[in-house]
Motif scaffolding. Sequence first.
Motif, PDB file in Angstrom:
ATOM      1  N   UNK A  25       9.506   0.544   2.476  1.00 23.76           N
ATOM      2  CA  UNK A  25       8.209  -0.098   1.746  1.00 23.76           C
ATOM      3  C   UNK A  25       7.133  -0.073   2.362  1.00 23.76           C
ATOM      4  N   UNK A  26       6.409  -0.336   3.869  1.00 14.88           N
ATOM      5  CA  UNK A  26       5.691  -1.485   3.980  1.00 14.88           C
ATOM      6  C   UNK A  26       4.757   0.025   4.613  1.00 14.88           C
ATOM      7  N   UNK A  27       5.691   1.190   4.793  1.00 11.53           N
ATOM      8  CA  UNK A  27       4.821   2.634   5.314  1.00 11.53           C
ATOM      9  C   UNK A  27       4.567   3.580   4.271  1.00 11.53           C
ATOM     10  N   UNK A  28       5.128   3.414   3.281  1.00  3.71           N
ATOM     11  CA  UNK A  28       5.294   3.682   2.139  1.00  3.71           C
ATOM     12  C   UNK A  28       3.795   3.365   1.441  1.00  3.71           C
ATOM     13  N   UNK A  29       3.313   2.404   1.336  1.00  4.33           N
ATOM     14  CA  UNK A  29       2.618   1.073   0.747  1.00  4.33           C
ATOM     15  C   UNK A  29       1.564   1.692   1.283  1.00  4.33           C
ATOM     16  N   UNK A  30       1.195   0.927   3.201  1.00  4.89           N
ATOM     17  CA  UNK A  30       0.435   1.396   3.698  1.00  4.89           C
ATOM     18  C   UNK A  30      -0.260   2.646   3.262  1.00  4.89           C
ATOM     19  N   UNK A  31       0.711   4.118   3.202  1.00  2.68           N
ATOM     20  CA  UNK A  31       0.031   5.768   3.456  1.00  2.68           C
ATOM     21  C   UNK A  31      -0.687   5.589   2.027  1.00  2.68           C
ATOM     22  N   UNK A  49      -5.802   9.949   8.810  1.00  2.00           N
ATOM     23  CA  UNK A  49      -5.174  10.508  10.168  1.00  2.00           C
ATOM     24  C   UNK A  49      -4.530   9.168  10.256  1.00  2.00           C
ATOM     25  N   UNK A  50      -4.559   7.794  10.181  1.00  2.00           N
ATOM     26  CA  UNK A  50      -3.179   6.883  10.025  1.00  2.00           C
ATOM     27  C   UNK A  50      -2.169   6.817   8.748  1.00  2.00           C
ATOM     28  N   UNK A  51      -3.569   7.482   7.432  1.00  2.00           N
ATOM     29  CA  UNK A  51      -2.551   7.631   6.731  1.00  2.00           C
ATOM     30  C   UNK A  51      -1.236   8.462   6.765  1.00  2.00           C
ATOM     31  N   UNK A  52      -1.459  10.196   7.443  1.00  2.00           N
ATOM     32  CA  UNK A  52      -1.008  10.981   7.355  1.00  2.00           C
ATOM     33  C   UNK A  52       0.670  10.332   9.039  1.00  2.00           C
ATOM     34  N   UNK A  53      -0.154   9.016   9.875  1.00  2.00           N
ATOM     35  CA  UNK A  53       1.190   9.102  10.918  1.00  2.00           C
ATOM     36  C   UNK A  53       2.033   7.916  10.171  1.00  2.00           C
ATOM     37  N   UNK A  54       1.414   6.951   8.880  1.00  2.00           N
ATOM     38  CA  UNK A  54       2.403   6.147   7.994  1.00  2.00           C
ATOM     39  C   UNK A  54       3.157   7.127   7.431  1.00  2.00           C
ATOM     40  N   UNK A  55       2.467   8.542   6.364  1.00  2.00           N
ATOM     41  CA  UNK A  55       3.339   8.923   5.510  1.00  2.00           C
ATOM     42  C   UNK A  55       4.894   9.513   6.352  1.00  2.00           C
ATOM     43  N   UNK A  56       4.333  10.020   7.900  1.00  2.00           N
ATOM     44  CA  UNK A  56       5.571  10.299   8.491  1.00  2.00           C
ATOM     45  C   UNK A  56       6.654   9.993   9.071  1.00  2.00           C
ATOM     46  N   UNK A  57       5.909   8.040   8.958  1.00  2.00           N
ATOM     47  CA  UNK A  57       6.778   7.509   9.371  1.00  2.00           C
ATOM     48  C   UNK A  57       7.868   6.745   7.559  1.00  2.00           C
ATOM     49  N   UNK A  58       7.465   6.805   6.895  1.00  2.00           N
ATOM     50  CA  UNK A  58       7.742   6.783   5.217  1.00  2.00           C
ATOM     51  C   UNK A  58       8.586   7.506   4.620  1.00  2.00           C
ATOM     52  N   UNK A  59       8.302   8.938   5.420  1.00  2.00           N
ATOM     53  CA  UNK A  59       9.106  10.067   5.020  1.00  2.00           C
ATOM     54  C   UNK A  59      10.787   9.682   6.065  1.00  2.00           C
ATOM     55  N   UNK A  60      10.223   8.899   7.649  1.00  2.00           N
ATOM     56  CA  UNK A  60      11.732   8.915   8.378  1.00  2.00           C
ATOM     57  C   UNK A  60      12.444   7.897   7.635  1.00  2.00           C
TER      58      UNK A  60
END
Length: 71
Positions: A25-31, A49-60
Motif C-alpha cells: 500500500x505504501x509503494x502503490x499510493x506513493x507511485x 523517475x521516483x514514481x517508476x521506482x515506487x511502481x517497481x517496488x509496488x509490483x514486487x
Amino acid sequence: MTNWMVKGSRVGGIYNRPIAVGNLLHFAVGAITLGRFALRGPEAWPPLALAAIYTLFALAFGVVVFGRGAE
C-alpha cells in the motif's frame, strides 16, 4: 519502524503478511501520488523517475502478497 523490527525474517508467509500488505500500500499510493505530481509541471522527470521506482517496488510486493512469493 515496523520493517526494521522484522528485518531478520522472511517477507510474506502467514506471519509477515501484514508487513507485505503495508509495504504494498505504501509503494502503490506513493507511485500514484508521484505520478500525478509529475503530470502537473514541465519539469516532470525527477518525480516521474521516483514514481517508476515506487511502481517497481509496488509490483514486487504485489507478487509477494498475491503470488506465491516467499512461502
